[in-house]
Design an enzyme around this catalytic site. Structure first.
Site, mmCIF file in Angstrom:
data_model
loop_
_atom_site.group_PDB
_atom_site.id
_atom_site.type_symbol
_atom_site.label_atom_id
_atom_site.label_comp_id
_atom_site.label_asym_id
_atom_site.label_seq_id
_atom_site.Cartn_x
_atom_site.Cartn_y
_atom_site.Cartn_z
ATOM 1 N N ARG A 160 -25.936 12.336 4.835
ATOM 2 C CA ARG A 160 -27.179 11.987 5.519
ATOM 3 C C ARG A 160 -26.865 11.847 7.010
ATOM 4 O O ARG A 160 -25.724 11.548 7.390
ATOM 5 C CB ARG A 160 -27.747 10.682 4.988
ATOM 6 N N LYS A 195 -26.880 4.628 1.487
ATOM 7 C CA LYS A 195 -28.033 3.772 1.220
ATOM 8 C C LYS A 195 -27.652 2.657 0.258
ATOM 9 O O LYS A 195 -26.798 2.825 -0.605
ATOM 10 C CB LYS A 195 -29.173 4.600 0.624
ATOM 11 N N HIS A 272 -31.390 16.923 7.178
ATOM 12 C CA HIS A 272 -31.641 16.848 5.739
ATOM 13 C C HIS A 272 -31.715 18.237 5.114
ATOM 14 O O HIS A 272 -31.429 18.392 3.924
ATOM 15 C CB HIS A 272 -32.930 16.088 5.458
ATOM 16 N N ARG A 275 -28.246 18.950 4.143
ATOM 17 C CA ARG A 275 -27.890 18.161 2.955
ATOM 18 C C ARG A 275 -28.462 18.820 1.702
ATOM 19 O O ARG A 275 -27.779 18.941 0.680
ATOM 20 C CB ARG A 275 -28.417 16.732 3.108
ATOM 21 N N HIS A 298 -26.408 9.517 -5.085
ATOM 22 C CA HIS A 298 -27.661 9.107 -5.707
ATOM 23 C C HIS A 298 -27.382 8.170 -6.873
ATOM 24 O O HIS A 298 -26.541 8.464 -7.725
ATOM 25 C CB HIS A 298 -28.425 10.332 -6.228
ATOM 26 N N TYR A 307 -33.701 16.825 -5.147
ATOM 27 C CA TYR A 307 -33.042 17.356 -3.965
ATOM 28 C C TYR A 307 -32.253 18.625 -4.220
ATOM 29 O O TYR A 307 -31.584 19.126 -3.336
ATOM 30 C CB TYR A 307 -32.107 16.295 -3.370
#
Length: 330
Positions: A160, A195, A272, A275, A298, A307
């Site tokens: 990211r 994240k 992104h 990514r 994730h 994604y």
């Protein structure tokens, strides 16, 4: 000349309370003319629905509104479009409630159908490689080295943009405490802070290692000269700007967009997109969804499925090779 039978039906006339609301929106709320036009059209649509069930506008219930929403959705109107219409209706009934014309707002708890989230676009493999290998003649070699290393990490590791700009040159207690990562070139690993304050390690490929080595050999050069920030004041960030401070996510966006344009790509590239390209190309080659999930960081594999995208040709090849019914007799 078109016949009368082919003309669209005239809009449903608005009742006095709707006209009063539009005047209130124009005079007191001072809405723009374009917004007033949209509100008028939305109220005309609501009046037509009300006429269809033979009820005055102010006698409509939440059940009626939900039925109207279902009709619009089945007619092909998008969830976003329905949400905008509901917003206008909600404002009308809220005003009517304040005027004592209705006991409650029938649109208050009605929501539009959820619109499917569009997948971020992935670059074709050739375009991704072209962007990574692009060299602009006459460009600043310092910027070229930095930007090439950023592209290699974004595309080669699926980072990211926040994880990218959060990388330091070397690990330190302060970096660990403040949630920053770093790259171990000898081990070929990037340790990132993602994240949910989750750390993960991802492999760094040979091309990215070479690009980083080239960048690190030049990173400090502008800051040791007279007038530079000096080694002591240089930010520990892996990627810095001209002033020696950590590069921002916005700066990465701008540099990628410029690089994609000079590389001749038809689509402006953002972090992104690289990514997503990383995930799509890796999945197309390996078919290992769980591995891609781990590399992307994730927590849930359903997020990875959003994604990642397989093109139809790849699916067809897998089917032809694996499914018994797909195999043709010689």
């Amino acid at each position: 000349m078109k016949s009368e039978a082919n003309q669209p039906p005239p809009p449903e006339p608005l009742p006095p309370e709707a006209l009063r609301y539009l005047e209130h929106a124009r005079v007191e709320k001072r809405l723009a003319a374009r917004t007033l036009t949209l509100y008028t059209l939305d109220l005309q649509r609501l009046a037509a629905f009300a006429a269809g069930v033979e009820l005055p506008l102010l006698r409509l219930t939440s059940a009626h509104i939900r039925r109207f929403v279902a009709q619009m959705h089945s007619g092909g109107r998008s969830g976003r479009g329905i949400a905008l219409i509901l917003s206008g209706w909600r404002g009308f009934f809220a005003w009517a409630a304040r005027q004592g014309l209705v006991g409650h707002n029938p649109v208050q708890d009605v929501r539009a159908p959820k619109a499917p989230k569009p997948l971020p676009k992935a670059l074709p493999v050739d375009d991704a490689v072209r962007l990574a290998e692009h060299e602009q003649p006459g460009a600043d070699p310092w910027l070229e080295a930095r930007d090439a290393a950023m592209v290699e990490l974004l595309y080669g590791c699926g980072l990211r943009v926040g994880e990218l700009v959060g990388l330091d040159v070397a690990p330190s207690p302060a970096a660990h405490q403040q949630g920053r990562g770093w790259v171990d070139l000898q081990a070929g690993e990037a340790h990132v802070f993602g994240k949910g304050s989750k750390r993960r390690s991802v492999p760094v490929g040979r091309a990215a290692v070479q690009a980083l080595q080239h960048w690190l050999a030049q990173r400090d050069l502008p800051f040791g000269a007279v007038g530079g920030v000096g080694a002591a004041r240089l930010d520990p960030a892996l990627f810095v700007g001209r002033r020696g401070t950590r590069l921002t996510a916005q700066s990465v966006w701008l540099r990628l967009r410029q690089r994609s344009q000079t590389a001749g790509l038809t689509t402006p590239v953002h972090p992104h997109m690289l990514r997503h390209s990383f995930a799509s190309h890796l999945l197309q080659s390996s078919g290992d969804l769980r591995a891609v999930q781990e590399l992307l960081g994730h927590a849930n594999i359903t997020t990875t499925q959003v994604y990642t995208r397989l093109d139809f040709q790849h699916l067809a090849r897998v089917y032809d090779a694996a499914h018994p019914r797909a195999r043709r007799k010689s």
